[in-house]
Design a protein around this motif. Structure first.
Motif, PDB file in Angstrom:
ATOM      1  N   UNK A 116      28.221  46.176  36.145  1.00  0.00           N
ATOM      2  CA  UNK A 116      29.256  45.272  35.659  1.00  0.00           C
ATOM      3  C   UNK A 116      28.768  44.234  34.664  1.00  0.00           C
ATOM      4  N   UNK A 117      27.464  43.977  34.608  1.00  0.00           N
ATOM      5  CA  UNK A 117      26.953  42.981  33.656  1.00  0.00           C
ATOM      6  C   UNK A 117      26.350  43.646  32.423  1.00  0.00           C
ATOM      7  N   UNK A 118      26.572  44.944  32.258  1.00  0.00           N
ATOM      8  CA  UNK A 118      25.956  45.647  31.133  1.00  0.00           C
ATOM      9  C   UNK A 118      26.333  45.009  29.793  1.00  0.00           C
ATOM     10  N   UNK A 119      27.592  44.602  29.641  1.00  0.00           N
ATOM     11  CA  UNK A 119      28.027  43.986  28.391  1.00  0.00           C
ATOM     12  C   UNK A 119      27.314  42.675  28.123  1.00  0.00           C
ATOM     13  N   UNK A 120      27.112  41.859  29.162  1.00  0.00           N
ATOM     14  CA  UNK A 120      26.402  40.591  28.990  1.00  0.00           C
ATOM     15  C   UNK A 120      24.950  40.835  28.572  1.00  0.00           C
ATOM     16  N   UNK A 121      24.331  41.840  29.191  1.00  0.00           N
ATOM     17  CA  UNK A 121      22.945  42.153  28.830  1.00  0.00           C
ATOM     18  C   UNK A 121      22.871  42.608  27.372  1.00  0.00           C
TER      19      UNK A 121
ATOM     20  N   UNK B 238      29.436  34.171  35.760  1.00  0.00           N
ATOM     21  CA  UNK B 238      29.915  33.102  34.899  1.00  0.00           C
ATOM     22  C   UNK B 238      28.935  32.630  33.856  1.00  0.00           C
ATOM     23  N   UNK B 239      27.745  33.212  33.797  1.00  0.00           N
ATOM     24  CA  UNK B 239      26.771  32.762  32.804  1.00  0.00           C
ATOM     25  C   UNK B 239      27.169  33.245  31.412  1.00  0.00           C
ATOM     26  N   UNK B 240      26.730  32.499  30.407  1.00  0.00           N
ATOM     27  CA  UNK B 240      27.049  32.789  29.011  1.00  0.00           C
ATOM     28  C   UNK B 240      25.788  33.281  28.313  1.00  0.00           C
ATOM     29  N   UNK B 241      25.717  34.559  27.931  1.00  0.00           N
ATOM     30  CA  UNK B 241      24.489  35.077  27.306  1.00  0.00           C
ATOM     31  C   UNK B 241      24.155  34.401  25.984  1.00  0.00           C
ATOM     32  N   UNK B 242      25.156  33.901  25.274  1.00  0.00           N
ATOM     33  CA  UNK B 242      24.881  33.190  24.025  1.00  0.00           C
ATOM     34  C   UNK B 242      24.208  31.848  24.298  1.00  0.00           C
TER      35      UNK B 242
ATOM     36  N   UNK C 193      16.739  36.728  32.218  1.00  0.00           N
ATOM     37  CA  UNK C 193      17.350  37.733  33.079  1.00  0.00           C
ATOM     38  C   UNK C 193      18.001  37.137  34.310  1.00  0.00           C
ATOM     39  N   UNK C 194      17.342  36.154  34.935  1.00  0.00           N
ATOM     40  CA  UNK C 194      17.917  35.522  36.125  1.00  0.00           C
ATOM     41  C   UNK C 194      19.170  34.731  35.789  1.00  0.00           C
ATOM     42  N   UNK C 195      19.272  34.263  34.558  1.00  0.00           N
ATOM     43  CA  UNK C 195      20.486  33.556  34.127  1.00  0.00           C
ATOM     44  C   UNK C 195      21.623  34.532  33.878  1.00  0.00           C
ATOM     45  N   UNK C 196      21.323  35.621  33.167  1.00  0.00           N
ATOM     46  CA  UNK C 196      22.370  36.557  32.756  1.00  0.00           C
ATOM     47  C   UNK C 196      23.028  37.230  33.954  1.00  0.00           C
ATOM     48  N   UNK C 197      22.262  37.507  35.022  1.00  0.00           N
ATOM     49  CA  UNK C 197      22.853  38.201  36.170  1.00  0.00           C
ATOM     50  C   UNK C 197      23.738  37.286  37.004  1.00  0.00           C
ATOM     51  N   UNK C 198      23.699  36.000  36.760  1.00  0.00           N
ATOM     52  CA  UNK C 198      24.513  35.084  37.558  1.00  0.00           C
ATOM     53  C   UNK C 198      25.964  35.119  37.099  1.00  0.00           C
TER      54      UNK C 198
END
Length: 326
Positions: free
Chosen positions: A149-154, A109-113, A102-107
């Motif tokens: 704004x990060x809903x798609x990454x999550x 430019x992070x890549x969820x994959x 979670x701490x990575x995804x909210x940053x």
């Protein structure tokens, strides 16, 4: 805040008469699992959280239950994998909860994959122990302007988690589907961590996922107070000054809120402190009596911790005593 059941929907937890099979539970993760936002003086580290609440229920149903929590606030998934996975395996758990990324995804430019690749490495290692492994999806952030704004990454990260869980026979605790907590009244003042009410609801969800019967009742937050636009903006400014700016400064300085923080329960020990205080309160004891019960239980837990440490020094090679070094 009121403690009243939601009506008319009953809790879907099935009725099971057999005791649950777990005797040693280890929780791994970051602030979510550590319990930030849920203060409890009687608990180790002064915080409780959903994992402690789950452990209290599990411990009440069997005689020989032990619980360790290695989670540390602010940790990125690489740090969790490096610092917590092997110590957790060394504790020989038969139940593991693992929440990370979670701490990575909210940053920005992070890549969820890419985060999911590290998540998968940890899951493969944990699943190889044969323990029941519970993993978590991230919450649906659509309800909060701060993280909408990060809903798609999550969502992408969650789909990776589901696929990893299916491939490794894991149980998925679905925060994304937990609509109850998609309400800022379930969150702490920092708008990032659950408050006590949120942790309570997550604990109920985890217990349902594990099919463990329990007496935890749904709770409702207090009604939202009427507030003017000007007051709302003033609250936003206070939040930005007290929470957002310090968070951003830590990022710039490559610091973490978890720097120099040690796990609150590095050893599997009986669950006594918070459970005793909660039981006293539920039995109708006055607040001072409940606090005293919690203090006595906390002292007993500290003595158990010291005794466990003494046993480890006497017999460091004995299987099952494995201590976390982190």
């Amino acid at each position: 805040m009121t403690n009243q059941p939601d009506v008319p929907t009953p809790d879907p937890t099935p009725t099971i008469t057999e005791p649950h099979p777990w005797r040693r539970y280890v929780a791994i993760g970051d602030s979510f699992t550590e319990g930030i936002g849920d203060p409890e003086p009687a608990s180790p580290g002064g915080i409780r959280g959903w994992a402690d609440r789950v452990a209290e229920v599990l411990a009440a149903q069997v005689d020989d239950f032990a619980y360790a929590n290695l989670a540390v606030r602010g940790k990125l998934i690489g740090q969790i994998v490096a610092d917590q996975i092997e110590p957790a395996i060394a504790l020989h758990p038969d139940l593991i909860t693992f929440s990370a990324g979670g701490n990575d995804v909210i940053r920005p430019g992070s890549d969820p994959d890419a985060v999911a690749e590290m998540f998968e490495d940890a899951v493969v290692r944990l699943a190889s122990t044969g323990a029941t492994l519970v993993v978590f999806t991230g919450i649906d952030t659509n309800f909060t302007p701060v993280f909408r704004g990060i809903r798609g990454k999550v969502a992408i990260f969650n789909e990776n988690i589901r696929a990893i869980a299916a491939a490794n026979d894991c149980i998925v605790a679905d925060q994304w589907g937990l609509k109850t907590v998609q309400d800022m009244r379930f969150f702490d003042d920092d708008r990032l961590h659950y408050n006590s009410l949120g942790h309570h609801e997550v604990a109920r969800m985890v217990l349902r996922t594990l099919h463990v019967p329990n007496d935890l009742q749904p709770m409702q937050p207090d009604p939202l107070p009427a507030i003017t636009w000007r007051a709302a903006r003033a609250n936003d400014l206070v939040w930005a000054r007290e929470h957002l700016v310090p968070w951003a400064l830590r990022r710039l300085r490559h610091q973490s809120s978890g720097d120099h923080v040690r796990p609150k329960r590095p050893e599997p020990l009986p669950v006594v402190a918070a459970a005793a205080a909660a039981a006293a309160a539920a039995a109708g004891a006055d607040p001072e009596a409940a606090a005293a019960a919690g203090a006595r239980a906390a002292e007993a837990e500290a003595q158990a911790r010291a005794a466990d440490a003494g046993n480890e020094r006497i017999a460091p090679d004995e299987e099952g005593t494995g201590a976390s070094s982190s």
